[in-house]
Design a protein around this motif. Structure first.
Motif, PDB file in Angstrom:
ATOM      1  N   THR A   1       0.855  -1.186   0.000  1.00 56.49           N
ATOM      2  CA  THR A   1       0.000   0.000   0.000  1.00 56.49           C
ATOM      3  C   THR A   1       0.891   1.235   0.000  1.00 56.49           C
ATOM      4  OG1 THR A   1      -0.121   0.152   2.412  1.00 56.49           O
ATOM      5  CG2 THR A   1      -1.755  -1.235   1.320  1.00 56.49           C
ATOM      6  N   ILE A   2       0.294   2.387  -0.219  1.00 62.85           N
ATOM      7  CA  ILE A   2       1.045   3.638  -0.202  1.00 62.85           C
ATOM      8  C   ILE A   2       1.075   4.185   1.216  1.00 62.85           C
ATOM      9  CG2 ILE A   2       1.094   6.033  -1.009  1.00 62.85           C
ATOM     10  CD1 ILE A   2      -0.227   5.046  -3.594  1.00 62.85           C
ATOM     11  N   GLU A   3       2.273   4.487   1.706  1.00 61.59           N
ATOM     12  CA  GLU A   3       2.428   5.157   2.994  1.00 61.59           C
ATOM     13  C   GLU A   3       3.036   6.527   2.708  1.00 61.59           C
ATOM     14  OE1 GLU A   3       2.863   1.585   6.217  1.00 61.59           O
ATOM     15  OE2 GLU A   3       4.720   2.386   5.383  1.00 61.59           O
ATOM     16  N   GLY A   4       2.275   7.572   3.022  1.00 59.54           N
ATOM     17  CA  GLY A   4       2.686   8.921   2.676  1.00 59.54           C
ATOM     18  C   GLY A   4       3.633   9.522   3.684  1.00 59.54           C
ATOM     19  N   GLY A   5       4.661  10.228   3.166  1.00 59.56           N
ATOM     20  CA  GLY A   5       5.578  10.969   4.018  1.00 59.56           C
ATOM     21  C   GLY A   5       6.260  10.100   5.050  1.00 59.56           C
ATOM     22  N   CYS A   6       6.651  10.720   6.167  1.00 60.05           N
ATOM     23  CA  CYS A   6       7.229   9.971   7.292  1.00 60.05           C
ATOM     24  C   CYS A   6       7.359  10.903   8.485  1.00 60.05           C
ATOM     25  CB  CYS A   6       8.590   9.374   6.933  1.00 60.05           C
ATOM     26  SG  CYS A   6       9.941  10.568   6.728  1.00 60.05           S
ATOM     27  N   ASN A   7       7.452  10.309   9.655  1.00 63.25           N
ATOM     28  CA  ASN A   7       7.748  11.065  10.867  1.00 63.25           C
ATOM     29  C   ASN A   7       9.181  11.565  10.835  1.00 63.25           C
ATOM     30  OD1 ASN A   7       5.362  11.047  12.325  1.00 63.25           O
ATOM     31  ND2 ASN A   7       5.803   9.118  13.358  1.00 63.25           N
TER      32      ASN A   7
ATOM     33  N   ILE B   1      10.614  17.600  -3.540  1.00 66.69           N
ATOM     34  CA  ILE B   1      10.023  16.540  -4.360  1.00 66.69           C
ATOM     35  C   ILE B   1       9.023  15.774  -3.503  1.00 66.69           C
ATOM     36  CG2 ILE B   1      10.483  14.472  -5.724  1.00 66.69           C
ATOM     37  CD1 ILE B   1      13.394  15.516  -6.034  1.00 66.69           C
ATOM     38  N   PRO B   2       7.719  15.792  -3.835  1.00 68.57           N
ATOM     39  CA  PRO B   2       6.759  14.973  -3.084  1.00 68.57           C
ATOM     40  C   PRO B   2       7.162  13.499  -3.173  1.00 68.57           C
ATOM     41  CG  PRO B   2       5.636  16.470  -4.604  1.00 68.57           C
ATOM     42  CD  PRO B   2       7.090  16.514  -4.952  1.00 68.57           C
ATOM     43  N   ALA B   3       7.050  12.772  -2.058  1.00 69.00           N
ATOM     44  CA  ALA B   3       7.544  11.393  -2.034  1.00 69.00           C
ATOM     45  C   ALA B   3       6.675  10.528  -1.155  1.00 69.00           C
ATOM     46  CB  ALA B   3       8.989  11.359  -1.544  1.00 69.00           C
ATOM     47  N   VAL B   4       6.538   9.255  -1.556  1.00 65.31           N
ATOM     48  CA  VAL B   4       5.777   8.276  -0.785  1.00 65.31           C
ATOM     49  C   VAL B   4       6.587   6.985  -0.677  1.00 65.31           C
ATOM     50  CG1 VAL B   4       3.556   9.217  -1.521  1.00 65.31           C
ATOM     51  CG2 VAL B   4       4.581   7.327  -2.812  1.00 65.31           C
ATOM     52  N   ASN B   5       6.172   6.132   0.248  1.00 64.63           N
ATOM     53  CA  ASN B   5       6.738   4.796   0.420  1.00 64.63           C
ATOM     54  C   ASN B   5       5.798   3.782  -0.220  1.00 64.63           C
ATOM     55  OD1 ASN B   5       8.923   5.475   2.691  1.00 64.63           O
ATOM     56  ND2 ASN B   5       7.016   6.480   3.266  1.00 64.63           N
ATOM     57  N   PHE B   6       6.365   2.827  -0.978  1.00 67.22           N
ATOM     58  CA  PHE B   6       5.533   1.800  -1.599  1.00 67.22           C
ATOM     59  C   PHE B   6       6.402   0.593  -1.919  1.00 67.22           C
ATOM     60  CE2 PHE B   6       3.906  -0.293  -5.474  1.00 67.22           C
ATOM     61  CZ  PHE B   6       2.663  -0.706  -5.014  1.00 67.22           C
TER      62      PHE B   6
ATOM     63  N   GLY C   1      10.897  15.166   9.170  1.00 67.25           N
ATOM     64  CA  GLY C   1       9.930  14.293   8.530  1.00 67.25           C
ATOM     65  C   GLY C   1       9.619  14.776   7.124  1.00 67.25           C
ATOM     66  N   ALA C   2       8.625  14.140   6.516  1.00 68.34           N
ATOM     67  CA  ALA C   2       8.190  14.532   5.177  1.00 68.34           C
ATOM     68  C   ALA C   2       6.672  14.516   5.142  1.00 68.34           C
ATOM     69  CB  ALA C   2       8.751  13.577   4.124  1.00 68.34           C
ATOM     70  N   ARG C   3       6.088  15.560   4.632  1.00 66.92           N
ATOM     71  CA  ARG C   3       4.640  15.607   4.481  1.00 66.92           C
ATOM     72  C   ARG C   3       4.201  14.549   3.474  1.00 66.92           C
ATOM     73  NH1 ARG C   3       2.835  20.411   7.039  1.00 66.92           N
ATOM     74  NH2 ARG C   3       0.742  20.025   6.224  1.00 66.92           N
ATOM     75  N   PRO C   4       2.928  14.148   3.485  1.00 68.14           N
ATOM     76  CA  PRO C   4       2.490  13.034   2.636  1.00 68.14           C
ATOM     77  C   PRO C   4       2.747  13.209   1.149  1.00 68.14           C
ATOM     78  CG  PRO C   4       0.840  13.514   4.301  1.00 68.14           C
ATOM     79  CD  PRO C   4       1.863  14.589   4.413  1.00 68.14           C
ATOM     80  N   GLY C   5       2.645  14.430   0.628  1.00 66.27           N
ATOM     81  CA  GLY C   5       2.921  14.635  -0.789  1.00 66.27           C
ATOM     82  C   GLY C   5       1.870  14.055  -1.718  1.00 66.27           C
ATOM     83  N   LEU C   6       0.673  13.808  -1.202  1.00 66.17           N
ATOM     84  CA  LEU C   6      -0.336  13.120  -2.000  1.00 66.17           C
ATOM     85  C   LEU C   6      -1.185  14.062  -2.848  1.00 66.17           C
ATOM     86  CD1 LEU C   6      -1.485  10.520   0.663  1.00 66.17           C
ATOM     87  CD2 LEU C   6      -0.052  10.110  -1.341  1.00 66.17           C
ATOM     88  N   ASP C   7      -0.949  15.374  -2.726  1.00 64.69           N
ATOM     89  CA  ASP C   7      -1.726  16.308  -3.532  1.00 64.69           C
ATOM     90  C   ASP C   7      -1.087  16.572  -4.887  1.00 64.69           C
ATOM     91  OD1 ASP C   7       0.438  17.533  -2.389  1.00 64.69           O
ATOM     92  OD2 ASP C   7      -0.607  19.371  -1.811  1.00 64.69           O
ATOM     93  N   ALA C   8       0.118  16.050  -5.129  1.00 68.48           N
ATOM     94  CA  ALA C   8       0.754  16.202  -6.439  1.00 68.48           C
ATOM     95  C   ALA C   8      -0.017  15.394  -7.483  1.00 68.48           C
ATOM     96  CB  ALA C   8       2.206  15.739  -6.374  1.00 68.48           C
ATOM     97  N   PRO C   9      -0.151  15.904  -8.710  1.00 65.26           N
ATOM     98  CA  PRO C   9      -0.896  15.174  -9.742  1.00 65.26           C
ATOM     99  C   PRO C   9      -0.396  13.747  -9.957  1.00 65.26           C
ATOM    100  CG  PRO C   9      -0.464  17.421 -10.460  1.00 65.26           C
ATOM    101  CD  PRO C   9       0.287  17.236  -9.185  1.00 65.26           C
ATOM    102  N   LEU C  10       0.926  13.566  -9.995  1.00 64.69           N
ATOM    103  CA  LEU C  10       1.460  12.217 -10.179  1.00 64.69           C
ATOM    104  C   LEU C  10       1.088  11.320  -9.000  1.00 64.69           C
ATOM    105  CD1 LEU C  10       4.989  12.962 -11.664  1.00 64.69           C
ATOM    106  CD2 LEU C  10       3.167  11.674 -12.788  1.00 64.69           C
ATOM    107  N   ALA C  11       1.064  11.897  -7.802  1.00 69.33           N
ATOM    108  CA  ALA C  11       0.705  11.109  -6.621  1.00 69.33           C
ATOM    109  C   ALA C  11      -0.741  10.654  -6.687  1.00 69.33           C
ATOM    110  CB  ALA C  11       0.960  11.925  -5.355  1.00 69.33           C
TER     111      ALA C  11
END
Length: 362
Positions: free
Chosen positions: A167-173, A323-328, A285-295
């Motif tokens: 699953t997608i885990e957004g950002g990080c602590n 750069i918006p980033a997620v874990n997957f 940390g990193a914010r979720p970055g899920l509002d980017a179109p690619l995300a």
């Protein structure tokens, strides 16, 4: 040199990668094998090497570029190599068992298979495989390569293949470590009233830590759980001496809505009665970055609701570059570093399918 055959697919690559020992500091053999595979089977990629970090880029002139990264190292082996194919005793599902399967050779196996396969993706891709992730942050191969070759890391979106159960885990602590010290006065333990016991002085502080209720913070729609904990206590010099120093090492995991400076201020305020507070390590940390179109398109391709990444990962380094980033990636993060690491083969294949579909969508 170990030989990697990308035609066998991501599960077979996972097995082969795991059986190349690559404990942090010993990544040369696995980096050599990956480089040889890319140069033989992926002429569409421009390959650059920085130490034991590999950066392989398409140069197709696409309007957008995605960075997809994974680390090559593992924590130490403990009787869990070579890997084995077994059945999960609860589900009966085939799994690959052994060191590195979860963290994170399965993710790297998926990435390598797709890096060779996808010569004409709908976006340009920067594939990154790096050394020294499982050790101190200042040794990170990703951080080093970003400093040495920053032009190679420009991207519109990034995916880190850390285990996330597919699953997608957004950002990080974020994370911060501090050494909190209470001072006393030495004396012979037979005349303890002549001294001041630093360990006893630390007692109320430990009680306060034990009672601390960490916050749950919603950031861009995802809930992050914080934590402030003692992780080590040091004090005393002999069995007949009242100790004059006691140090508590604490770890603060903070939501990505806080800056490192804000996290440090909270820790210093919490331990305002200490004699010394020394911050020894911190990473934002990193914010979720899920509002980017690619995300958003990636979330649709995976087809599951994203959750928050509660640990710290290298998505923070991409976020710091804007750069918006997620874990997957495949694998249960709760099994990372466990002696019984194991990853379902079905999860490896489903992660590969989701990434392939997204990277080739028109």
């Amino acid at each position: 040199m170990p030989v990697l055959d990308p035609s066998l697919g991501p599960a077979a690559l996972t097995r082969r990668l795991c059986d190349i020992p690559s404990v942090s500091g010993d990544e040369r053999a696995i980096a050599d094998a990956i480089e040889a595979m890319l140069r033989e089977h992926a002429p569409h990629l421009a390959v650059t090497r920085d130490g034991d970090t590999l950066i392989a880029r398409t140069e197709l002139g696409r309007a957008r570029r995605v960075a997809i990264a994974g680390h090559l190292d593992t924590v130490p082996i403990n009787g869990n190599l070579p890997i084995r194919d077994v059945l999960d005793p609860e589900s009966g599902e085939p799994v690959i068992w052994g060191r590195g399967t979860v963290d994170m050779k399965a993710g790297v196996g998926v990435q390598l298979a797709l890096a060779v396969e996808l010569s004409d993706p709908s976006v340009d891709i920067t594939w990154i495989w790096y050394d020294h992730e499982e050790v101190a942050s200042d040794l990170s191969g990703l951080g080093r390569a970003m400093r040495n070759r920053p032009e190679l890391f420009a991207a519109d979106f990034a995916i880190l293949g850390e285990p996330s159960n597919g699953t997608i885990e957004g950002g990080c602590n974020g994370t911060l470590r501090a050494r909190v010290t209470m001072l006393g006065r030495r004396a012979h333990s037979a005349r303890s009233w002549m001294g001041e016991n630093a360990i006893h002085r630390a007692g109320p502080m430990l009680e306060r830590l034990a009672a601390y209720e960490a916050e749950r913070v919603v950031v861009d729609g995802l809930e992050y759980r914080e934590g402030l904990n003692a992780v080590r206590v040091e004090g005393g010099i002999a069995g007949n001496v009242i100790p004059d120093r006691c140090t508590i090492e604490v770890n603060y995991r903070f939501a990505p809505s806080r800056s490192v400076a804000e996290a440090e201020a909270l820790v210093r305020d919490f331990f305002s009665d200490a004699d010394e507070v020394e911050v020894v390590d911190a990473a934002p940390g990193a914010r979720p970055g899920l509002d980017a179109p690619l995300a958003r398109a990636f979330v649709e391709a995976v087809g599951q609701q994203p959750t928050a990444k509660l640990g710290w990962t290298d998505v923070s380094r991409f976020s710091a570059l804007g750069i918006p980033a997620v874990n997957f990636g495949p694998g249960d993060p709760l099994l990372a570093h466990a002696d019984d690491e194991q990853v379902p083969i079905s999860q490896i294949m489903s992660c590969a399918a989701a990434l392939r579909a997204w990277l080739t969508a028109g």
